[in-house]
Design a protein around this motif. Structure first.
Motif, PDB file in Angstrom:
ATOM      1  N   ASP A  53       0.891  -1.260  -0.023  1.00 31.17           N
ATOM      2  CA  ASP A  53       0.029  -0.116   0.005  1.00 31.17           C
ATOM      3  C   ASP A  53       0.835   1.252   0.047  1.00 31.17           C
ATOM      4  O   ASP A  53       0.495   2.374  -0.579  1.00 31.17           O
ATOM      5  N   GLN A  54       2.018   1.146   0.657  1.00 31.37           N
ATOM      6  CA  GLN A  54       2.829   2.317   0.755  1.00 31.37           C
ATOM      7  C   GLN A  54       3.510   2.428  -0.810  1.00 31.37           C
ATOM      8  O   GLN A  54       3.643   3.677  -1.446  1.00 31.37           O
ATOM      9  N   MET A  55       3.867   1.308  -1.542  1.00 26.33           N
ATOM     10  CA  MET A  55       4.055   1.474  -3.001  1.00 26.33           C
ATOM     11  C   MET A  55       3.093   2.161  -3.849  1.00 26.33           C
ATOM     12  O   MET A  55       3.549   3.069  -4.481  1.00 26.33           O
ATOM     13  N   LEU A  56       1.823   1.813  -3.560  1.00 24.42           N
ATOM     14  CA  LEU A  56       0.802   2.539  -4.144  1.00 24.42           C
ATOM     15  C   LEU A  56       0.721   3.974  -3.902  1.00 24.42           C
ATOM     16  O   LEU A  56       0.676   4.984  -4.642  1.00 24.42           O
ATOM     17  N   ASP A  57       0.882   4.492  -2.574  1.00 29.88           N
ATOM     18  CA  ASP A  57       1.144   5.895  -2.296  1.00 29.88           C
ATOM     19  C   ASP A  57       2.046   6.753  -2.936  1.00 29.88           C
ATOM     20  O   ASP A  57       1.930   7.648  -3.223  1.00 29.88           O
ATOM     21  N   MET A  58       3.239   6.017  -3.139  1.00 30.73           N
ATOM     22  CA  MET A  58       4.502   6.685  -3.879  1.00 30.73           C
ATOM     23  C   MET A  58       4.583   6.635  -5.238  1.00 30.73           C
ATOM     24  O   MET A  58       5.499   6.911  -5.957  1.00 30.73           O
ATOM     25  N   GLY A  59       3.407   5.746  -5.961  1.00 29.54           N
ATOM     26  CA  GLY A  59       3.474   5.870  -7.181  1.00 29.54           C
ATOM     27  C   GLY A  59       4.149   4.939  -7.924  1.00 29.54           C
ATOM     28  O   GLY A  59       4.775   4.905  -9.107  1.00 29.54           O
ATOM     29  N   PHE A  60       4.385   3.682  -7.144  1.00 31.76           N
ATOM     30  CA  PHE A  60       5.165   2.532  -7.741  1.00 31.76           C
ATOM     31  C   PHE A  60       4.740   1.498  -8.455  1.00 31.76           C
ATOM     32  O   PHE A  60       5.311   0.476  -8.741  1.00 31.76           O
ATOM     33  N   ILE A  61       3.230   1.553  -8.579  1.00 36.16           N
ATOM     34  CA  ILE A  61       2.631   0.411  -9.093  1.00 36.16           C
ATOM     35  C   ILE A  61       3.029   0.209 -10.680  1.00 36.16           C
ATOM     36  O   ILE A  61       3.347  -1.038 -10.840  1.00 36.16           O
ATOM     37  N   VAL A  62       3.102   1.470 -11.341  1.00 34.49           N
ATOM     38  CA  VAL A  62       3.681   1.058 -12.773  1.00 34.49           C
ATOM     39  C   VAL A  62       5.323   0.394 -12.757  1.00 34.49           C
ATOM     40  O   VAL A  62       5.503  -0.447 -13.504  1.00 34.49           O
ATOM     41  N   PRO A  63       6.084   0.985 -11.826  1.00 32.48           N
ATOM     42  CA  PRO A  63       7.189   0.333 -11.910  1.00 32.48           C
ATOM     43  C   PRO A  63       7.377  -1.239 -11.423  1.00 32.48           C
ATOM     44  O   PRO A  63       8.338  -1.949 -11.942  1.00 32.48           O
TER      45      PRO A  63
END
Length: 488
Positions: free
Chosen positions: A172-182
């Motif tokens: 969920d922190q990955m999502l908040d930081m915009g890392f889903i595409v990476p």
């Protein structure tokens, strides 16, 4: 949409790590650290991971989830010794920040000290040469932040074709930081046949979709706390106060004797420095930690805080999930976060290792909507006190009782041996002075993301994404879990 995620209940009458069938070297390392009993997430997750099953783990920070995946992974590596491919790894762990990546790497090294397992951590903000040399012969476990890993993949200095187990931590922190595409770009480099371990503190819709994409059919879901609930042993209070009186109130709180070791959270990097300076001027030893600080500065600030040389550590949200210090008596939210779940992660820095803790949140008039969203997501009404009309500020010792000390001996549940501090990755700060901190580990072409949280406007709630309220069930007692003293 991906596959549905069944919740498989496992009634495990396990009370000791020796009951789990772990390698003797692991048991010796656990014994060396004084750990004998698994935490709830460890008791639920370790057996299916040992079986090679995929896992969807729902657990807040502080529940011991790092060991929940590190211990069975190390056991499987020890049981099947083989060299890792050149420039490759057998296990890949993705973490959103350099601090968490470092801490996870230290945990693998600590638990695997008797197994001869090789561990490497790579993140941005440092030179590539050392990372390339470490990866050249291949390693058993690679812990990485997304942006720097993508850079290595682009330069062909790292290959992921030999990955047997893939761990996505703090999804969920990955999502908040915009890392889903990476993350999706990285997954394309992984072999199809692999074990997947997916951990998140909350399960919003987009994270559920990502889990469905990554996990194999019929994964095991393990959950030890409801999503986005607050730490059970934390005493919480909101104080309504004018914005220009926050500094005076904060200084007065520190007149209370029980404010011994306190983390103060701000929304911006510049704000963190200003609050730390104001505390110093008020006679309170303070240090700040945020994304503009160098690795050495962050480590020195954390070391001084752990050693008790400073009473206050002023931090931005980039450090909210990474600071692992047992004796934090209080958390003060000088400014409410833009993302409601961050409130939970912030107060999770106290009441660790079996101790009680207290959390105070300041709320100015233009933060009322932020508080409303926090209470909606956590499904609780936080006790409040109005200081706006009282010209005389009184110390809050009656409202914020002294936190109990952690048990001195017999600590159950392994902890995460964390070092380092601060932001995640990238040589430059993302998000300029005076703005909320942005992503810390984006590759060059992704640094300007549309998902970055904006500063809250008066009377408005700035969110990075819609929140699926059905995912949050509200506070729930964990019964026997309260007897453990788990820390990631």
């Amino acid at each position: 949409m991906g596959c549905p995620i069944p919740h498989i209940e496992r009634q495990l009458p396990l009370t000791q790590f020796t009951d789990l069938g772990l390698d003797r070297g692991l048991l010796k390392a656990l014994s060396d650290e004084g750990y004998t009993r698994p935490t709830p997430i460890q008791a639920q997750a370790i057996p299916p991971v040992l079986e090679g099953r995929d896992i969807l783990g729902i657990a807040q920070t502080g529940t011991g989830k790092t060991a929940a995946f590190a211990l069975p992974i190390l056991h499987r590596l020890a049981a099947d010794r083989r060299p890792a491919p050149r420039r490759g790894c057998r296990v890949l762990v993705l973490s959103p920040t350099r601090e968490l990546a470092t801490q996870i790497g230290e945990s693998f090294k600590t638990y695997g000290r008797h197994l001869g397992v090789s561990v490497t951590v790579i993140f941005g903000g440092v030179k590539y040469g050392g990372q390339m040399r470490a990866m050249a012969p291949g390693v058993d476990v690679l812990v990485a932040t997304p942006g720097r890993l993508i850079d290595h993949l682009g330069e062909k200095t790292v290959t992921l074709q030999g990955v047997e187990t893939f761990v996505l931590d703090e999804a969920d922190q990955m999502l908040d930081m915009g890392f889903i595409v990476p993350i999706r770009r990285i997954v394309k480099h992984l072999p199809k046949a692999r074990q997947n371990l997916f951990f998140s503190a909350t399960m919003p819709t987009e994270i559920g979709q990502l889990a469905g994409e990554l996990l194999n059919p019929n994964p095991v879901k393990v959950s030890v706390t409801p999503q986005a609930t607050t730490v059970e042993k934390v005493r919480q209070k909101v104080i309504f106060v004018e914005q220009d009186r926050k500094r005076a109130l904060l200084a007065e709180l520190f007149e209370a004797r029980d404010f011994r070791r306190v983390i103060v959270f701000t929304r911006t990097k510049r704000g963190a420095d200003r609050v730390a300076k104001a505390l110093e001027q008020a006679g309170v030893e303070a240090a700040s930690i945020h994304g503009d600080k160098s690795q050495g500065q962050r480590e020195r600030a954390l070391a001084a805080f752990k050693a008790g040389e400073v009473r206050a550590l002023v931090a931005t949200d980039i450090a909210a999930r990474g600071i692992d210090i047992d004796a934090v008596t209080h958390v003060v939210q000088y400014e409410l976060p833009n993302v409601p779940e961050s409130y939970v992660h912030r107060i999770g820095r106290t009441a660790r290792a079996g101790a009680d803790g207290s959390a105070v949140a300041f709320c100015a008039d233009d933060e009322r909507n932020l508080l409303k969203d926090i209470q909606k997501v956590t499904r609780q009404t936080i006790p409040n006190e109005d200081r706006r009309r009282d010209p005389g500020l009184s110390v809050m010792t009656a409202h914020m009782p002294e936190a109990a000390s952690a048990p001195a001996a017999g600590r159950p549940g392994p902890r995460g041996h964390r070092k380092g501090g601060g932001r995640g990755d990238g040589p430059k700060a993302v998000g300029g002075q005076g703005r909320p901190e942005g992503r810390s580990d984006l590759p060059g072409g992704l640094r300007k993301s549309r998902n970055r949280p904006a500063a809250a406007k008066p009377g408005a709630f700035a969110s990075t994404r819609p929140i699926d309220q059905s995912q949050f069930r509200g506070p729930r007692r964990e019964g026997a879990a309260a007897k453990w003293s788990p820390v990631d």
